[in-house]
Write a protein that holds these residues in place. Structure first.
Motif, short mmCIF file in Angstrom:
data_model
loop_
_atom_site.label_atom_id
_atom_site.label_comp_id
_atom_site.label_asym_id
_atom_site.label_seq_id
_atom_site.Cartn_x
_atom_site.Cartn_y
_atom_site.Cartn_z
N GLY A 53 0.84 -1.20 0.00
CA GLY A 53 0.00 0.00 0.00
C GLY A 53 0.87 1.24 0.00
N LEU A 54 0.85 2.00 -1.08
CA LEU A 54 1.76 3.14 -1.24
C LEU A 54 1.00 4.46 -1.31
N GLY A 55 0.12 4.66 -0.33
CA GLY A 55 -0.64 5.90 -0.25
C GLY A 55 -0.07 6.84 0.80
N TYR A 56 -0.96 7.60 1.44
CA TYR A 56 -0.55 8.58 2.46
C TYR A 56 0.20 7.92 3.62
N ASN B 39 9.87 9.43 -10.77
CA ASN B 39 10.11 10.52 -9.80
C ASN B 39 8.95 11.51 -9.73
N GLU B 40 7.74 10.98 -9.82
CA GLU B 40 6.55 11.83 -9.74
C GLU B 40 5.74 11.47 -8.50
N SER B 41 5.24 12.51 -7.81
CA SER B 41 4.42 12.29 -6.63
C SER B 41 2.94 12.38 -6.99
N TYR B 42 2.11 11.74 -6.17
CA TYR B 42 0.66 11.80 -6.37
C TYR B 42 -0.06 12.19 -5.08
N ILE B 43 0.71 12.54 -4.05
CA ILE B 43 0.11 13.04 -2.82
C ILE B 43 0.82 14.32 -2.41
N THR B 44 0.10 15.20 -1.70
CA THR B 44 0.63 16.53 -1.42
C THR B 44 1.76 16.55 -0.39
N ASP B 45 1.85 15.51 0.42
CA ASP B 45 2.93 15.48 1.41
C ASP B 45 4.30 15.23 0.80
N ILE C 251 -4.07 19.84 1.36
CA ILE C 251 -3.86 18.51 0.81
C ILE C 251 -4.85 18.28 -0.34
N ASN C 252 -4.64 17.20 -1.09
CA ASN C 252 -5.51 16.92 -2.24
C ASN C 252 -6.40 15.71 -2.01
N ASP C 253 -6.73 15.44 -0.76
CA ASP C 253 -7.49 14.26 -0.38
C ASP C 253 -8.98 14.59 -0.27
N LEU C 254 -9.79 13.91 -1.06
CA LEU C 254 -11.24 14.14 -1.08
C LEU C 254 -12.02 13.08 -0.28
#
Length: 453
Positions: A23-26, A58-64, A339-342
Motif C-alpha cells: 500500500g503506497l498511499g498517504y 520521480n513523480e508524486s501523487y500526494i501533497t505530502d 492537501i488533495n485528499d477528497l
C-alpha cells in the motif's frame, strides 16, 4: 523456531533485512521514505499501476511529497516500487498499510483490501518473516483475521512467522509530525513478536511504545480518533448555538484555550472528512455493538457531525433569499487544508445539495482540480476554477469550505458580507493581532490574562 527469530533480529539490527510495504498511499510512502533513508532495501507494493509508474518516474501523487522528494528517495537506489506481488517472497518484513474503509452502509467495516493483501502474502511468504498490520481496524482483527490466516498455511506464529499490530499515525498536510518523530505503538501476538517488531521500528522511529498485546494497540488507535470525533461534535454543537447568539466561536475557543490545563482546542467545520476520524469510531462501534455494548456517545456525535453539511446548506438557503445572483462559489473541497485528499469530504454532499436545488455552483481548489458529483440523478465531473477577485465579484454567495493557506484572506475579507465561513478563517484573519494575551502582574494578586484590543 529460535533460529528464525535470531536470524531476523540480526538482519534488522544490521539493516540487512528487506522491507516490504503493501500500500503506497498517504501511509505507505512515509514508511518507505523512513526505511530507505535509514539504510534498508525496501520494496513497495501497490495494485495501482499508475502509482508505480509515477514513482519510477520521480513523480508524486500526494501533497505530502513533492516530485523532488520522490527523486531523493530513488537516489538511494534502495526503493523498488512494483505491482508484482510475487516479490513478497524476497521480503523479511511485510508492513500492511492498505485502506480499511466502511461498506456502503457507512457502518460496517470493509476488510476487502486487507483480505486481498493476506491472500498475496499467503501465496508468497517465507518462514521467518515479520508481518505488521498498520491499517486501522477493530480490536482482535490481528488475532482473529491475520493470525488464523497465517496458521492455516502451517505457520506457527511466534516461531515460523511473527505478527504485530502497530497503528499508523500519519497526519497528512502537517509537517510537524513526521513518521519518524511520532511515537509508535507496537503490540505483538507473542513476546517474541513484540520484541522483533519493536526492534524493527526502533531503527526508524524516535520513540517506540510496546504494549502487552495487539488488541491494546488496535483499541488505542480507535480511542485516539473516537476522542477527536466526539470532541468535534461537541464544538460543532456549541458553534450552532454561538452562531445564533451572535457569539464568535473562534474567539470563545481561543479564550478558553488560555486555561493551561484540562482543555484542548477543537474547531467547528462543515463536516468530518478523511481516512480516519469519520471511519475509525464506526469500527469500534460495529465491534462493540456486535458484542452487545451500547455506543451512545458515538451515536450522538454522529447525529451532529452528519448534519453539518445540511446545516451549511440551510445557511446558504437563508442567505440566498432575495439575492438575484444564483452563482454560489465553494472555496476548497479537500477534507482538510493544504492537501488533495477528497475522502469523505463534506464538500461533495454540500455541492450536490446546492446543485439539486437549482443553484449554479462553482468550486475553486488548487489541490483538487476535479470532483465527481451526482446531480439530478446523474454522475458528472466538475472542474476547479481559478481563485481571483473576478470569481468573488461574480458570486452571489461564497462558502469557505476548506481554508487552504494559499487563499488570499485579505481579499476575501472585502467580500465578507456574502461569505459563509465554515472554518472561521476570516475570524482568524481578523483576530490575528487582537487575540493576543499577555501577563499582567497586579499588586498583591495573582497573574491575570488581559486581551489586547
Amino acid at each position: 523456531m529460535e533460529e528464525f527469530y535470531e536470524k531476523l533480529n540480526q538482519e534488522i539490527i544490521s539493516k540487512k533485512s528487506i522491507i516490504g510495504v503493501i500500500g503506497l498511499g498517504y501511509v505507505g510512502l512515509p514508511i518507505v521514505e523512513s526505511f530507505v533513508k535509514s539504510g534498508f532495501q525496501t520494496i513497495g507494493f501497490d495494485i495501482d499501476d499508475e502509482k508505480i509508474k509515477k514513482l519510477i518516474q520521480n513523480e508524486s501523487y500526494i501533497t505530502d511529497f513533492t516530485d523532488k522528494d520522490i527523486e531523493k528517495i530513488n537516489e538511494f537506489n534502495r526503493f523498488y516500487p512494483t505491482n508484482k506481488f510475487d516479490k513478497i517472497s524476497q521480503c523479511d518484513v511485510l508492513i500492511i498499510c492498505v485502506p480499511t474503509p466502511l461498506k456502503e452502509d457507512k457502518l460496517t467495516p470493509d476488510l476487502t483490501f486487507l483480505n486481498n493483501s493476506l491472500k498475496s502474502i499467503g501465496e508468497n511468504i517465507r518462514r521467518g518473516t515479520l508481518v505488521v498490520l498498520e491499517s486501522t481496524t477493530y480490536p482482535f482483527t490481528t488475532s482473529e483475521v491475520v493470525v488464523p490466516y497465517l496458521e492455516k498455511l502451517g505457520l506457527k506464529v511466534g516461531d515460523d512467522v511473527f505478527v504485530a499490530f502497530s497503528p499508523e499515525r500519519i497526519n497528512p498536510g502537517v509537517e510537524k509530525f513526521k513518521f519518524s518523530s511520532t511515537p509508535k505503538i507496537v503490540g505483538g501476538k507473542t513476546e517474541r513478536c513484540k520484541q522483533i517488531a519493536t526492534a524493527l521500528y526502533g531503527c526508524v522511529i524516535d520513540k517506540v511504545v510496546p504494549v502487552s498485546k495487539p488488541e491494546v494497540a488496535e483499541m488505542a488507535k480507535l480511542l485516539e480518533n473516537t476522542y477527536r470525533y466526539i470532541n468535534i461534535a461537541l464544538v460543532n454543537e456549541i458553534e450552532t448555538f454561538c452562531s445564533e447568539m451572535d457569539i464568535d466561536i473562534y474567539e470563545v475557543i481561543e479564550a478558553a484555550s488560555t486555561k493551561p490545563f484540562g482543555f484542548e482546542k477543537f474547531y467547528p467545520g462543515p463536516g468530518v472528512g478523511g481516512h480516519c476520524i469519520p471511519i475509525d469510531p464506526f469500527y469500534y462501534k460495529w465491534y462493540a455493538n456486535e458484542k452487545n455494548f451500547e455506543t451512545l456517545l458515538i451515536d450522538a456525535a454522529f447525529e451532529i457531525n452528519a448534519n453539518r453539511p445540511k446545516n451549511v446548506f440551510n445557511k446558504a438557503m437563508m442567505r440566498m433569499k432575495g439575492v438575484k445572483n444564483s452563482i454560489i462559489t465553494v472555496l476548497g473541497v479537500a477534507y482538510k487544508k493544504n492537501i488533495n485528499d477528497l475522502r469523505e469530504s463534506s464538500a461533495i454532499e454540500l455541492i450536490e445539495m446546492l446543485i439539486n436545488n437549482g443553484y449554479e455552483v462553482r468550486f475553486s481548489d488548487a489541490f483538487c482540480n476535479k470532483i465527481l458529483i451526482k446531480a439530478d440523478g446523474k454522475s458528472c465531473e466538475m472542474l476547479s476554477v481559478d481563485f481571483n477577485e473576478e470569481l468573488l465579484e461574480k458570486s452571489g454567495l461564497i462558502i469557505i469550505h476548506t481554508d487552504h493557506d494559499y487563499f488570499n484572506y485579505e481579499l476575501l475579507n472585502k467580500y465578507k458580507e456574502k461569505i459563509i465561513d465554515t472554518r472561521y478563517a476570516l475570524s482568524k484573519f481578523e483576530n490575528e493581532d487582537r487575540l493576543v494575551y499577555k501577563d499582567i502582574v497586579c499588586k498583591d494578586k495573582d497573574v491575570y490574562f488581559e486581551r489586547q484590543i
